[in-house]
Design a protein around this motif. Sequence first.
Motif, PDB file in Angstrom:
ATOM      1  N   GLU A  39       0.853  -1.181   0.000  1.00  0.00           N
ATOM      2  CA  GLU A  39       0.000   0.000   0.000  1.00  0.00           C
ATOM      3  C   GLU A  39       0.890   1.231   0.000  1.00  0.00           C
ATOM      4  N   SER A  40       0.698   2.129  -0.978  1.00  0.00           N
ATOM      5  CA  SER A  40       1.530   3.320  -1.069  1.00  0.00           C
ATOM      6  C   SER A  40       0.665   4.523  -1.428  1.00  0.00           C
ATOM      7  N   TYR A  41       1.221   5.706  -1.202  1.00  0.00           N
ATOM      8  CA  TYR A  41       0.493   6.944  -1.456  1.00  0.00           C
ATOM      9  C   TYR A  41       1.374   7.886  -2.271  1.00  0.00           C
ATOM     10  N   HIS A  42       0.782   8.448  -3.326  1.00  0.00           N
ATOM     11  CA  HIS A  42       1.520   9.331  -4.221  1.00  0.00           C
ATOM     12  C   HIS A  42       0.662  10.537  -4.580  1.00  0.00           C
ATOM     13  N   THR A  43       1.328  11.680  -4.752  1.00  0.00           N
ATOM     14  CA  THR A  43       0.663  12.870  -5.272  1.00  0.00           C
ATOM     15  C   THR A  43       1.083  13.058  -6.726  1.00  0.00           C
ATOM     16  N   PHE A  44       0.078  13.194  -7.597  1.00  0.00           N
ATOM     17  CA  PHE A  44       0.302  13.355  -9.032  1.00  0.00           C
ATOM     18  C   PHE A  44      -0.138  14.761  -9.447  1.00  0.00           C
ATOM     19  N   SER A  45       0.686  15.427 -10.245  1.00  0.00           N
ATOM     20  CA  SER A  45       0.260  16.684 -10.876  1.00  0.00           C
ATOM     21  C   SER A  45       0.360  16.503 -12.388  1.00  0.00           C
ATOM     22  N   TYR A  46      -0.670  16.987 -13.089  1.00  0.00           N
ATOM     23  CA  TYR A  46      -0.758  16.807 -14.535  1.00  0.00           C
ATOM     24  C   TYR A  46      -0.837  18.186 -15.186  1.00  0.00           C
ATOM     25  N   SER A  47       0.085  18.449 -16.093  1.00  0.00           N
ATOM     26  CA  SER A  47       0.109  19.734 -16.789  1.00  0.00           C
ATOM     27  C   SER A  47       0.132  19.507 -18.292  1.00  0.00           C
ATOM     28  N   PRO A  48      -0.578  20.352 -19.066  1.00  0.00           N
ATOM     29  CA  PRO A  48      -0.582  20.190 -20.522  1.00  0.00           C
ATOM     30  C   PRO A  48       0.735  20.631 -21.155  1.00  0.00           C
ATOM     31  N   LEU A  49       1.158  19.922 -22.158  1.00  0.00           N
ATOM     32  CA  LEU A  49       2.313  20.307 -22.974  1.00  0.00           C
ATOM     33  C   LEU A  49       1.782  20.797 -24.317  1.00  0.00           C
ATOM     34  N   ARG A  50       2.207  21.992 -24.715  1.00  0.00           N
ATOM     35  CA  ARG A  50       1.688  22.609 -25.930  1.00  0.00           C
ATOM     36  C   ARG A  50       2.786  22.772 -26.974  1.00  0.00           C
ATOM     37  N   ASP A  51       2.359  22.738 -28.259  1.00  0.00           N
ATOM     38  CA  ASP A  51       3.304  22.975 -29.334  1.00  0.00           C
ATOM     39  C   ASP A  51       3.359  24.467 -29.648  1.00  0.00           C
ATOM     40  N   GLU A  52       4.050  24.836 -30.686  1.00  0.00           N
ATOM     41  CA  GLU A  52       4.249  26.241 -31.015  1.00  0.00           C
ATOM     42  C   GLU A  52       2.942  26.954 -31.334  1.00  0.00           C
ATOM     43  N   SER A  53       1.938  26.214 -31.786  1.00  0.00           N
ATOM     44  CA  SER A  53       0.655  26.823 -32.105  1.00  0.00           C
ATOM     45  C   SER A  53      -0.284  26.886 -30.903  1.00  0.00           C
ATOM     46  N   GLY A  54       0.144  26.366 -29.784  1.00  0.00           N
ATOM     47  CA  GLY A  54      -0.668  26.390 -28.573  1.00  0.00           C
ATOM     48  C   GLY A  54      -1.559  25.188 -28.383  1.00  0.00           C
ATOM     49  N   ASP A  55      -1.516  24.223 -29.292  1.00  0.00           N
ATOM     50  CA  ASP A  55      -2.318  23.012 -29.163  1.00  0.00           C
ATOM     51  C   ASP A  55      -1.698  22.058 -28.143  1.00  0.00           C
ATOM     52  N   VAL A  56      -2.557  21.375 -27.386  1.00  0.00           N
ATOM     53  CA  VAL A  56      -2.082  20.404 -26.403  1.00  0.00           C
ATOM     54  C   VAL A  56      -1.622  19.143 -27.138  1.00  0.00           C
ATOM     55  N   VAL A  57      -0.367  18.793 -26.928  1.00  0.00           N
ATOM     56  CA  VAL A  57       0.196  17.625 -27.621  1.00  0.00           C
ATOM     57  C   VAL A  57       0.657  16.543 -26.649  1.00  0.00           C
ATOM     58  N   GLY A  58       0.543  16.815 -25.376  1.00  0.00           N
ATOM     59  CA  GLY A  58       0.982  15.828 -24.393  1.00  0.00           C
ATOM     60  C   GLY A  58       0.696  16.280 -22.977  1.00  0.00           C
ATOM     61  N   VAL A  59       1.108  15.453 -22.031  1.00  0.00           N
ATOM     62  CA  VAL A  59       0.875  15.741 -20.607  1.00  0.00           C
ATOM     63  C   VAL A  59       2.168  15.504 -19.840  1.00  0.00           C
ATOM     64  N   LEU A  60       2.525  16.464 -19.006  1.00  0.00           N
ATOM     65  CA  LEU A  60       3.639  16.295 -18.083  1.00  0.00           C
ATOM     66  C   LEU A  60       3.072  15.856 -16.743  1.00  0.00           C
ATOM     67  N   CYS A  61       3.452  14.682 -16.295  1.00  0.00           N
ATOM     68  CA  CYS A  61       2.972  14.142 -15.017  1.00  0.00           C
ATOM     69  C   CYS A  61       4.147  14.054 -14.053  1.00  0.00           C
ATOM     70  N   VAL A  62       4.052  14.779 -12.964  1.00  0.00           N
ATOM     71  CA  VAL A  62       5.089  14.770 -11.923  1.00  0.00           C
ATOM     72  C   VAL A  62       4.535  14.020 -10.717  1.00  0.00           C
ATOM     73  N   VAL A  63       5.302  13.058 -10.223  1.00  0.00           N
ATOM     74  CA  VAL A  63       4.841  12.193  -9.134  1.00  0.00           C
ATOM     75  C   VAL A  63       5.781  12.317  -7.942  1.00  0.00           C
ATOM     76  N   SER A  64       5.214  12.469  -6.766  1.00  0.00           N
ATOM     77  CA  SER A  64       6.012  12.443  -5.533  1.00  0.00           C
ATOM     78  C   SER A  64       5.366  11.462  -4.561  1.00  0.00           C
ATOM     79  N   GLU A  65       6.174  10.577  -3.990  1.00  0.00           N
ATOM     80  CA  GLU A  65       5.629   9.591  -3.053  1.00  0.00           C
ATOM     81  C   GLU A  65       5.436  10.212  -1.679  1.00  0.00           C
ATOM     82  N   GLU A  66       4.298   9.913  -1.053  1.00  0.00           N
ATOM     83  CA  GLU A  66       3.949  10.476   0.236  1.00  0.00           C
ATOM     84  C   GLU A  66       3.623   9.404   1.259  1.00  0.00           C
TER      85      GLU A  66
END
Length: 213
Positions: A39-66
Amino acid sequence: MAGDLGGLRPRVDSVLHDGRSTWDEALVLFLERSGYTEESYHTFSYSPLRDESGDVVGVLCVVSEETQRVVTERRMATLRELGSDPGAVRAEAQFLRFSAEQLARNPHGLPFTLTYLFREDGSARLAASSGIGRDHPAAPDELEAGAAGPWPTARAWRGRTSVIALDDGRFGELSTACGAGGRVGPGRPDRPSPHPCSPGGSSVPPLARRAAK
């Protein structure tokens, strides 16, 4: 490390679709690591990654174990509740009932508890319990003096702590609803969970009675 991360997909899809950041704080995950399900606990943050035109092309997910923080806070909360003034509690039976109620509030860290009171001859009787039925094989009403099992009285009588493996037939079925506060019942948990697990071991610590002043 492996585990069920399928629950994260809706968050990722949301960021890809809406282009807005989001997060999950102290999300419980059951991961296969160190050779067993943990059993483990993690905090996830999800941020959009955009290209030069401003369109969302991916997601940056940062994880820290708590896990350490969550478990430590849970244990400290149990200690505070046990140490709180029970108010009208005066008799032994009232105190035992009060203690069992406080311990039952931490089903993640304490899936079940059994409190035995020693007699002068070294035998013990079950005085209180939490998270487990009184008719369960692991909760006998009486423990003989010097008994080796299911719970060893000899070491506790001498003031020593024992750690007991729970993976043999003496204790019956001890499957609990991990992370859901399930109650152990005869042969099966009363409240099944998508993440059932079985405690691998149990500590048997002696609690010394404070000498009267």
